[in-house]
Design a protein around this motif. Sequence first.
Motif, PDB file in Angstrom:
ATOM      1  N   GLY A  36       0.789  -1.225   0.000  1.00  0.00           N
ATOM      2  CA  GLY A  36       0.000   0.000   0.000  1.00  0.00           C
ATOM      3  C   GLY A  36       0.819   1.273   0.000  1.00  0.00           C
ATOM      4  O   GLY A  36       0.268   2.374   0.047  1.00  0.00           O
ATOM      5  N   SER A  37       2.144   1.155  -0.075  1.00  0.00           N
ATOM      6  CA  SER A  37       2.992   2.359  -0.050  1.00  0.00           C
ATOM      7  C   SER A  37       3.204   2.959  -1.437  1.00  0.00           C
ATOM      8  O   SER A  37       3.677   4.090  -1.554  1.00  0.00           O
ATOM      9  N   LEU A  38       2.876   2.222  -2.484  1.00  0.00           N
ATOM     10  CA  LEU A  38       3.100   2.699  -3.843  1.00  0.00           C
ATOM     11  C   LEU A  38       1.927   3.541  -4.324  1.00  0.00           C
ATOM     12  O   LEU A  38       0.782   3.321  -3.922  1.00  0.00           O
ATOM     13  N   GLY A  39       2.232   4.488  -5.206  1.00  0.00           N
ATOM     14  CA  GLY A  39       1.181   5.345  -5.736  1.00  0.00           C
ATOM     15  C   GLY A  39       0.187   4.593  -6.586  1.00  0.00           C
ATOM     16  O   GLY A  39      -0.987   4.958  -6.671  1.00  0.00           O
ATOM     17  N   SER A  40       0.634   3.523  -7.233  1.00  0.00           N
ATOM     18  CA  SER A  40      -0.242   2.718  -8.084  1.00  0.00           C
ATOM     19  C   SER A  40       0.322   1.308  -8.204  1.00  0.00           C
ATOM     20  O   SER A  40       1.546   1.110  -8.174  1.00  0.00           O
ATOM     21  N   GLU A  77       6.756  -1.230   6.882  1.00  0.00           N
ATOM     22  CA  GLU A  77       5.313  -1.112   7.017  1.00  0.00           C
ATOM     23  C   GLU A  77       4.732  -2.231   7.861  1.00  0.00           C
ATOM     24  O   GLU A  77       3.830  -2.039   8.651  1.00  0.00           O
ATOM     25  N   ASN A  78       5.249  -3.438   7.664  1.00  0.00           N
ATOM     26  CA  ASN A  78       4.749  -4.582   8.418  1.00  0.00           C
ATOM     27  C   ASN A  78       5.912  -5.508   8.707  1.00  0.00           C
ATOM     28  O   ASN A  78       6.359  -6.241   7.822  1.00  0.00           O
ATOM     29  N   VAL A 120      13.274   7.860  -5.454  1.00  0.00           N
ATOM     30  CA  VAL A 120      13.053   6.447  -5.173  1.00  0.00           C
ATOM     31  C   VAL A 120      12.747   6.258  -3.694  1.00  0.00           C
ATOM     32  O   VAL A 120      13.433   6.807  -2.836  1.00  0.00           O
ATOM     33  N   HIS A 121      11.709   5.500  -3.405  1.00  0.00           N
ATOM     34  CA  HIS A 121      11.468   5.123  -2.005  1.00  0.00           C
ATOM     35  C   HIS A 121      11.030   3.668  -1.961  1.00  0.00           C
ATOM     36  O   HIS A 121      10.293   3.192  -2.815  1.00  0.00           O
ATOM     37  N   ALA A 122      11.536   2.971  -0.963  1.00  0.00           N
ATOM     38  CA  ALA A 122      11.241   1.547  -0.786  1.00  0.00           C
ATOM     39  C   ALA A 122      10.593   1.314   0.569  1.00  0.00           C
ATOM     40  O   ALA A 122      10.771   2.095   1.508  1.00  0.00           O
ATOM     41  N   THR A 123       9.841   0.225   0.650  1.00  0.00           N
ATOM     42  CA  THR A 123       9.164  -0.138   1.891  1.00  0.00           C
ATOM     43  C   THR A 123       9.292  -1.635   2.122  1.00  0.00           C
ATOM     44  O   THR A 123       9.074  -2.431   1.202  1.00  0.00           O
ATOM     45  N   VAL A 124       9.673  -2.022   3.315  1.00  0.00           N
ATOM     46  CA  VAL A 124       9.684  -3.427   3.706  1.00  0.00           C
ATOM     47  C   VAL A 124       8.260  -3.807   4.090  1.00  0.00           C
ATOM     48  O   VAL A 124       7.672  -3.209   4.994  1.00  0.00           O
TER      49      VAL A 124
END
Length: 279
Positions: A36-40, A77-78, A120-124
């Motif tokens: 859910g962290s991505l724009g699309s 995120e989780n 650029v942004h990343a999420t675990v």
Amino acid sequence: MTSNVHAAEMPMRAAICAVLLALLSSCTNVPLQQGGSLGSYAGMTASGGSLTKAKLRVNSPAVLAAQTVRIAPTRVENAGGSFEPKDLALLTNAIDRALCGGLSDRFKVVGPDQPADLVVHATVTDIVATNRAVAATSTVATLGASVAMVPIPRIPIGLGGLSAEAEAVGQDGTQQAAMIWSRGANMLTTKARISAVGDAYSLSSAFGADFSRMLVKGQDPFKARSSIRLMQKIKASFGSDPKYDACKAFGPAPGIKGAVAGQLGLPPSWSDKGAAVSQ
């Protein structure tokens, strides 16, 4: 006589290869997590390699036209369990460091207060914990076998894994590339570390490399041929200064000390001091 010997060896070699392939495929099953962290998430196609699951989308013309990139700090995120904040900080910083090193192959990486063609942004999105007791047992067995010069795989239980996602956004806020990624540790190529995030940490560089290669090439990284600047990669892995000052924020790679720590099964914190500055 020689041909008969070679003929006799072929079934044995085939059997050994079959066993190695089976061991390599014996890895933790980590499902792709849409965090859910991505724009699309629209328009993504399935991809990946023999060990990695992925879905991705890349706007090749826009990505290839970009010259500068800025890396936003990776978030969790989780966590999928109870992990020490310091371990999570090392994991996310390792992803940022891998992204910075990989993106430096083509882009100029700029600091957090500078404009860039791509951000650029990343999420675990999930961490499968490594069973520390099993990892310790595997490490002891491996070290004992190394003295006898008999390589053995890890114990095939308690393996960890990592799921993450990332995107590159243009100056107008439009998503130009995105990837959902997951991979589990396996018995042969992932060294056991006595840490709950040990395997996820080890896999962080693979995620950073796959995503950065997609931006560098402007195409599916699992299908593109790699043209890695080998000497630069080797120097960075030994802890030398990165190509761009912006990458210094993520601290030096653990280098030889990290390689020794991996062989001994020590936690990431033993050799990785994390970010050089607060982000």
